[in-house]
Design a protein around this motif. Structure first.
Motif, short mmCIF file in Angstrom:
data_model
loop_
_atom_site.label_atom_id
_atom_site.label_comp_id
_atom_site.label_asym_id
_atom_site.label_seq_id
_atom_site.Cartn_x
_atom_site.Cartn_y
_atom_site.Cartn_z
N GLN A 1 -19.92 -5.40 34.01
CA GLN A 1 -18.35 -4.62 33.81
C GLN A 1 -17.65 -5.07 34.38
O GLN A 1 -16.24 -4.19 33.56
CB GLN A 1 -18.43 -3.22 35.57
CG GLN A 1 -17.59 -2.53 35.62
CD GLN A 1 -17.75 -1.61 37.17
OE1 GLN A 1 -18.75 -2.15 37.79
NE2 GLN A 1 -16.46 -1.46 37.57
N CYS A 2 -17.23 -6.22 34.66
CA CYS A 2 -15.75 -6.80 34.09
C CYS A 2 -15.69 -7.46 32.70
O CYS A 2 -14.91 -7.81 32.50
CB CYS A 2 -16.52 -8.37 35.23
SG CYS A 2 -16.60 -8.34 37.40
N CYS A 3 -17.44 -7.89 32.36
CA CYS A 3 -16.36 -8.22 31.11
C CYS A 3 -17.22 -7.05 30.17
O CYS A 3 -15.68 -7.76 29.17
CB CYS A 3 -18.64 -8.84 30.45
SG CYS A 3 -18.63 -10.34 31.12
N GLN B 1 -19.95 -16.24 33.06
CA GLN B 1 -20.14 -15.31 31.28
C GLN B 1 -18.16 -14.59 31.44
O GLN B 1 -18.47 -14.22 29.98
CB GLN B 1 -20.89 -14.60 32.27
CG GLN B 1 -22.65 -14.85 33.03
CD GLN B 1 -23.05 -15.15 33.93
OE1 GLN B 1 -21.19 -16.07 34.99
NE2 GLN B 1 -23.94 -15.46 34.40
N VAL B 2 -18.10 -14.45 32.33
CA VAL B 2 -16.90 -13.48 32.39
C VAL B 2 -15.72 -14.17 31.39
O VAL B 2 -15.49 -13.59 30.32
CB VAL B 2 -16.20 -12.74 33.32
CG1 VAL B 2 -14.41 -11.85 33.63
CG2 VAL B 2 -17.33 -12.37 35.17
N GLY C 1 -10.81 -11.64 41.21
CA GLY C 1 -12.03 -13.13 41.55
C GLY C 1 -13.29 -12.77 40.17
O GLY C 1 -13.93 -14.05 39.84
N CYS C 2 -13.44 -11.79 39.27
CA CYS C 2 -14.44 -12.25 38.69
C CYS C 2 -14.23 -13.39 37.29
O CYS C 2 -15.40 -13.51 37.26
CB CYS C 2 -14.16 -10.87 37.85
SG CYS C 2 -13.63 -10.11 36.88
N LYS D 1 -3.98 -8.93 36.31
CA LYS D 1 -3.61 -7.67 36.88
C LYS D 1 -4.17 -6.51 37.21
O LYS D 1 -4.02 -5.51 36.92
CB LYS D 1 -2.26 -8.08 36.61
CG LYS D 1 -1.44 -9.13 37.02
CD LYS D 1 -0.36 -9.14 36.70
CE LYS D 1 1.28 -10.30 37.12
NZ LYS D 1 2.24 -10.95 36.53
N LEU D 2 -5.11 -6.49 35.73
CA LEU D 2 -5.81 -5.15 36.00
C LEU D 2 -6.72 -4.71 36.05
O LEU D 2 -6.97 -3.83 35.77
CB LEU D 2 -5.46 -4.98 34.05
CG LEU D 2 -3.67 -5.16 33.07
CD1 LEU D 2 -4.29 -4.32 31.41
CD2 LEU D 2 -3.15 -3.94 32.87
#
Length: 460
Positions: free
Chosen positions: A406-408, A444-445, A438-439, A432-433
């Protein structure tokens, strides 16, 4: 009869008759206001929809939503599923629906189907459960009686209440037929029926009984007291001249600390086995203790929650005050009661937990929720405990993978958005978006960020 042959009739009053105002929706009477078993607002909405021969989804989407000048993260209330429990709570959603329903039904007492009266006293944390709970025996009794209406008592939605005080059975929280958790208000909700498979939730000959394990004696004593004091709060709500203020809680703690411990907050905290700084913050009114915490404190003090909040003059009784002093001094006779180990019951609980579809928890939390020591459970049922722990580890790994994916995806969308706006997609700007800034600690991110930049030719 007059002389000229004409007959005289009584005069008519041609004044305009005063017709009382009509409600837009059927003026369905709520059940149990002023009693411990008052109806919940989610249950009332389900019954109101049934009275109009429509589903709750139709009633809300076509009638109620048009009168609410806001949305709750989504235009469809039912997309939030478990969050519909807030309808019975103390927040904006409960207030808005009560206001609309009162205006459409011309009932002025629907706020007592929620906890709005206690909005300044209890925080929302761990106040109400996020899914329906019910007693199948109560449903069956109401169904069998022609004079009783099937409904959903508000007290069943308290997270602290897990037992039916009428039948000494745990409340069910999962449909025994389709094995699904039921949200407080679903598109096809009907009191007493599953909104997914439409099966009757009352006791029948083929009703599984694994969810209704008999509570232990200690659990029963605790639950009977909890249900009694919560029922007292619900029954008192209509009789209060005005909602209690937040300062009431701080004043209550100050009264008990002053009378029983001569203002010694540290001694009071030691007696309750609570950090001193927490009690101090409660006394100052800086934070509000959760309902579960207040219940445990009142149980130790042997006073109802209502008396704890409203009783201005405290009376020391011979059984309460000395016991508190002994507890403060560390007397062994006042140590916390432990649940007597029942091997068969413990095995049933562990097997039920392993087979249920509830969110996996670490073995420590499972043991605590069952009322047993983790060490004792591992000693008697090592394989079951390891299986529960393995399920939790698997769940955490899968959750981490989903979170990273989801973060990616969020990073890729943010890079495209910044590129469209002519802004360089730096890590700080993108953070900020993101829902979880912190991900970027995950490699991987960071790799997804580099790949997204490469796609728009910002990196070689």
């Amino acid at each position: 009869m007059l002389a000229n042959g004409l007959e005289t009739y009584e005069s008519w009053d041609l004044k305009k008759i005063s017709i009382p105002s009509r409600s837009r929706l059927y003026q369905l009477d709520p059940i149990g206001i002023g009693t411990p078993l008052v109806e919940s607002l989610t249950g009332y909405i389900s019954r109101l929809a049934e009275a109009h021969c429509v589903t709750p989804k139709v009633l809300i989407s076509r009638e109620l939503v048009s009168f609410i000048p806001k949305t709750y993260k989504t235009t469809n209330l039912f997309e939030m599923r478990s969050l519909t429990g807030a309808v019975n709570g103390i927040g904006t959603m409960a207030f808005d629906l009560v206001t609309v329903l009162e205006s459409l039904t011309l009932h002025s007492d629907l706020r007592f189907l929620t906890l709005l009266t206690w909005a300044n006293i209890f925080p929302q944390r761990r106040l109400l459960r996020s899914k329906r709970a019910w007693c199948p025996y109560c449903y069956e009794e109401w169904y069998s009686s022609k004079n009783k209406v099937i409904y959903e008592p508000l007290i069943w939605f308290f997270e602290a209440a897990t037992v039916c005080h009428c039948h000494n059975k745990f409340l069910c929280q999962q449909c025994p037929y389709c094995k699904r958790d039921i949200p407080p208000l679903a598109s096809y909700s009907r009191p007493g029926y599953c909104p997914y498979c439409s099966e009757w939730l009352g006791i029948a000959n083929n009703y599984p009984t694994s969810d209704n394990i008999q509570p232990s004696k200690v659990e029963m004593i605790w639950q009977m007291w909890v249900i009694k004091t919560l029922g007292e709060l619900l029954a008192t709500s209509p009789r209060l001249s005005k909602p209690l203020s937040r300062e009431i809680v701080a004043q209550a703690f100050c009264r008990y600390v002053q009378q029983f411990f001569e203002g010694n907050t540290s001694a009071f905290a030691r007696m309750l086995k609570i950090p001193k700084n927490k009690v101090w913050m409660w006394q100052k009114g800086k934070v509000l203790p959760e309902l579960n915490v207040i219940l445990k404190i009142c149980f130790i003090l042997q006073v109802s929650v209502l008396d704890f909040l409203t009783q201005e003059t405290l009376k020391e009784n011979s059984s309460q005050f000395p016991a508190m002093r002994q507890n403060q001094m560390g007397d062994s006779s006042t140590k916390k009661l432990e649940v007597k180990f029942d091997s068969d019951r413990a095995q049933q609980l562990l097997e039920h937990w392993l087979q249920s579809n509830e969110q996996p928890l670490p073995m420590t939390a499972v043991a605590k929720s069952l009322g047993y020591s983790k060490r004792i459970l591992y000693r008697h049922f090592p394989e079951l405990c390891r299986a529960i722990s393995a399920e939790y580890v698997k769940y955490m790994k899968e959750s981490r993978v989903k979170r990273i994916e989801q973060c990616c995806e969020e990073v890729k969308q943010a890079v495209r958005q910044f590129h469209t706006e002519g802004i360089y997609p730096s890590e700080a700007a993108i953070s900020k978006l993101l829902a979880k800034p912190g991900c970027f600690r995950d490699k991987q991110v960071r790799a997804a960020l580099r790949a997204a930049r490469k796609e728009i030719c910002l990196e070689p």
